[in-house]
Design a protein around this motif. Structure first.
Motif, PDB file in Angstrom:
ATOM      1  N   ILE A  58       5.572  -5.619  -5.035  1.00  0.00           N
ATOM      2  CA  ILE A  58       5.901  -4.207  -4.894  1.00  0.00           C
ATOM      3  C   ILE A  58       6.666  -3.728  -6.126  1.00  0.00           C
ATOM      4  O   ILE A  58       6.397  -2.652  -6.671  1.00  0.00           O
ATOM      5  CB  ILE A  58       6.715  -3.970  -3.607  1.00  0.00           C
ATOM      6  N   ALA A  59       7.613  -4.535  -6.579  1.00  0.00           N
ATOM      7  CA  ALA A  59       8.373  -4.168  -7.780  1.00  0.00           C
ATOM      8  C   ALA A  59       7.445  -4.036  -8.981  1.00  0.00           C
ATOM      9  O   ALA A  59       7.569  -3.101  -9.785  1.00  0.00           O
ATOM     10  CB  ALA A  59       9.452  -5.216  -8.048  1.00  0.00           C
ATOM     11  N   ALA A  60       6.488  -4.955  -9.115  1.00  0.00           N
ATOM     12  CA  ALA A  60       5.542  -4.903 -10.234  1.00  0.00           C
ATOM     13  C   ALA A  60       4.648  -3.667 -10.140  1.00  0.00           C
ATOM     14  O   ALA A  60       4.319  -3.045 -11.152  1.00  0.00           O
ATOM     15  CB  ALA A  60       4.690  -6.166 -10.255  1.00  0.00           C
ATOM     16  N   GLU A  61       4.260  -3.298  -8.924  1.00  0.00           N
ATOM     17  CA  GLU A  61       3.432  -2.107  -8.715  1.00  0.00           C
ATOM     18  C   GLU A  61       4.160  -0.849  -9.192  1.00  0.00           C
ATOM     19  O   GLU A  61       3.539   0.077  -9.722  1.00  0.00           O
ATOM     20  CB  GLU A  61       3.084  -1.982  -7.230  1.00  0.00           C
ATOM     21  N   LEU A  62       5.478  -0.812  -9.025  1.00  0.00           N
ATOM     22  CA  LEU A  62       6.266   0.369  -9.379  1.00  0.00           C
ATOM     23  C   LEU A  62       6.855   0.299 -10.787  1.00  0.00           C
ATOM     24  O   LEU A  62       7.559   1.222 -11.208  1.00  0.00           O
ATOM     25  CB  LEU A  62       7.403   0.538  -8.359  1.00  0.00           C
ATOM     26  N   MET A  63       6.547  -0.751 -11.509  1.00  0.00           N
ATOM     27  CA  MET A  63       7.176  -0.992 -12.805  1.00  0.00           C
ATOM     28  C   MET A  63       6.954   0.151 -13.789  1.00  0.00           C
ATOM     29  O   MET A  63       7.858   0.550 -14.525  1.00  0.00           O
ATOM     30  CB  MET A  63       6.647  -2.306 -13.395  1.00  0.00           C
ATOM     31  N   GLU A 103       0.838  -1.210   0.000  1.00  0.00           N
ATOM     32  CA  GLU A 103       0.000   0.000   0.000  1.00  0.00           C
ATOM     33  C   GLU A 103       0.871   1.258   0.000  1.00  0.00           C
ATOM     34  O   GLU A 103       0.512   2.267  -0.615  1.00  0.00           O
ATOM     35  CB  GLU A 103      -0.930  -0.004   1.211  1.00  0.00           C
ATOM     36  N   ILE A 104       2.013   1.196   0.687  1.00  0.00           N
ATOM     37  CA  ILE A 104       2.940   2.336   0.659  1.00  0.00           C
ATOM     38  C   ILE A 104       3.461   2.534  -0.759  1.00  0.00           C
ATOM     39  O   ILE A 104       3.539   3.664  -1.257  1.00  0.00           O
ATOM     40  CB  ILE A 104       4.103   2.115   1.643  1.00  0.00           C
ATOM     41  N   ALA A 105       3.820   1.431  -1.419  1.00  0.00           N
ATOM     42  CA  ALA A 105       4.332   1.517  -2.792  1.00  0.00           C
ATOM     43  C   ALA A 105       3.320   2.165  -3.725  1.00  0.00           C
ATOM     44  O   ALA A 105       3.685   2.957  -4.608  1.00  0.00           O
ATOM     45  CB  ALA A 105       4.699   0.121  -3.292  1.00  0.00           C
ATOM     46  N   LYS A 106       2.047   1.877  -3.529  1.00  0.00           N
ATOM     47  CA  LYS A 106       1.007   2.469  -4.378  1.00  0.00           C
ATOM     48  C   LYS A 106       0.980   3.988  -4.244  1.00  0.00           C
ATOM     49  O   LYS A 106       0.662   4.701  -5.206  1.00  0.00           O
ATOM     50  CB  LYS A 106      -0.361   1.888  -4.004  1.00  0.00           C
ATOM     51  N   LEU A 107       1.308   4.484  -3.058  1.00  0.00           N
ATOM     52  CA  LEU A 107       1.305   5.930  -2.831  1.00  0.00           C
ATOM     53  C   LEU A 107       2.597   6.589  -3.315  1.00  0.00           C
ATOM     54  O   LEU A 107       2.633   7.801  -3.534  1.00  0.00           O
ATOM     55  CB  LEU A 107       1.113   6.226  -1.344  1.00  0.00           C
ATOM     56  N   LEU A 108       3.663   5.803  -3.468  1.00  0.00           N
ATOM     57  CA  LEU A 108       4.939   6.356  -3.894  1.00  0.00           C
ATOM     58  C   LEU A 108       5.135   6.293  -5.407  1.00  0.00           C
ATOM     59  O   LEU A 108       6.067   6.915  -5.929  1.00  0.00           O
ATOM     60  CB  LEU A 108       6.099   5.592  -3.223  1.00  0.00           C
ATOM     61  N   LYS A 109       4.269   5.599  -6.112  1.00  0.00           N
ATOM     62  CA  LYS A 109       4.516   5.356  -7.536  1.00  0.00           C
ATOM     63  C   LYS A 109       4.430   6.615  -8.391  1.00  0.00           C
ATOM     64  O   LYS A 109       4.962   6.636  -9.509  1.00  0.00           O
ATOM     65  CB  LYS A 109       3.557   4.280  -8.065  1.00  0.00           C
ATOM     66  N   ASN A 110       3.796   7.657  -7.896  1.00  0.00           N
ATOM     67  CA  ASN A 110       3.717   8.911  -8.657  1.00  0.00           C
ATOM     68  C   ASN A 110       4.805   9.909  -8.256  1.00  0.00           C
ATOM     69  O   ASN A 110       4.816  11.033  -8.754  1.00  0.00           O
ATOM     70  CB  ASN A 110       2.334   9.549  -8.484  1.00  0.00           C
TER      71      ASN A 110
END
Length: 255
Positions: free
Chosen positions: A126-131, A106-113
């Motif tokens: 997490i890596a896939a979420e930030l890909m 959930e933290i990664a989802k907020l950091l992706k932008n």
């Protein structure tokens, strides 16, 4: 006092205090420390207690690890609020280490932008979420834990031994004010220990369902952490003890 009577006294004290000290108990019962150790060894063989350094705790049910799909839907709103508080700690140009887990996802989802940010993780989800983001992502590599997506083993360990990051968000399976942070397996506990060593600051992110729980392998004492971010339910657990050990942040529900 007969051995069985003495062992019942030990169990009674553990029910009252959750933890005992060998030397203090030996003095109170007027026996040698070796006698108390023999009693504790017997009680551990009977699976009634768990030995700790210098003492013991009761053998309450230990938390075992669930698959990602099982954990994903649990306490989702609490995890999202925790993630929002955690993301507020991340500054521009930080290097952030994200432990494997659904709260750190959930933290990664907020950091992706974000931009000008580096994220290191041992979690393939997490890596896939930030890909598709502009975040620089470093995946530790290693053996993948099936049904979980966490990476571990010698390759993971070697990468972590050569890192230094600004901020580490530590996930937890179980948190107890006396036992500390624990994990279901020794290998995972060791990875988390290396992550803590590599970080300038470590924040534990755990919803309140993880509190007052114990798992198999010790990660660290709570006083080794910078702080804990949890949901409002944390107020029901150790309201006086926790703030003495680390900074406590409760992610309250928005009005």
């Amino acid at each position: 006092m007969q051995p069985n009577e003495r062992r019942n006294v030990i169990l009674g004290k553990l029910n009252e205090n959750e933890k005992i000290d060998i030397d203090a108990l030996a003095a109170e019962l007027n026996v040698s420390a070796m006698t108390i150790r023999r009693d504790l060894n017997y009680l551990e063989e009977q699976k009634q207690i768990i030995r700790t350094l210098g003492g013991a705790i009761l053998n309450k049910s230990l938390v075992e690890e669930s698959s990602f799909s099982t954990k994903e839907g649990k306490h989702s709103s609490e995890k999202q609020r925790i993630a929002k508080k955690a993301a507020e700690l991340v500054q521009e140009r930080f290097t952030v280490l994200l432990d494997s887990g659904t709260t750190t996802l959930e933290i990664a989802k907020l950091l992706k932008n974000r931009r000008n940010l580096t994220v290191v993780t041992n979690d393939i989800k997490i890596a896939a979420e930030l890909m598709d983001s502009e975040v620089k992502v470093i995946l530790t590599g290693g053996e993948m834990q099936n049904n979980i997506g966490a990476l571990f083993g010698p390759i993971t360990e070697q990468i972590l031994l050569n890192l230094h990051v600004d901020l580490f968000f530590l996930g937890a399976h179980a948190v107890h004010h006396q036992v500390g942070v624990t994990a279901p397996a020794l290998e995972k506990a060791y990875i988390k220990k290396l992550m803590i060593k590599s970080a300038q600051a470590t924040w534990l992110v755990a919803d309140s369902s993880k509190l007052d729980q114990k798992a198999f392998a010790k990660v660290c004492e709570l006083k080794a952490l910078t702080g804990i971010i949890s949901d409002s339910g944390i107020a029901n657990y150790y309201p006086h003890e926790l703030p003495e050990l680390l900074e406590v942040v409760a992610a309250e529900e928005e009005a």
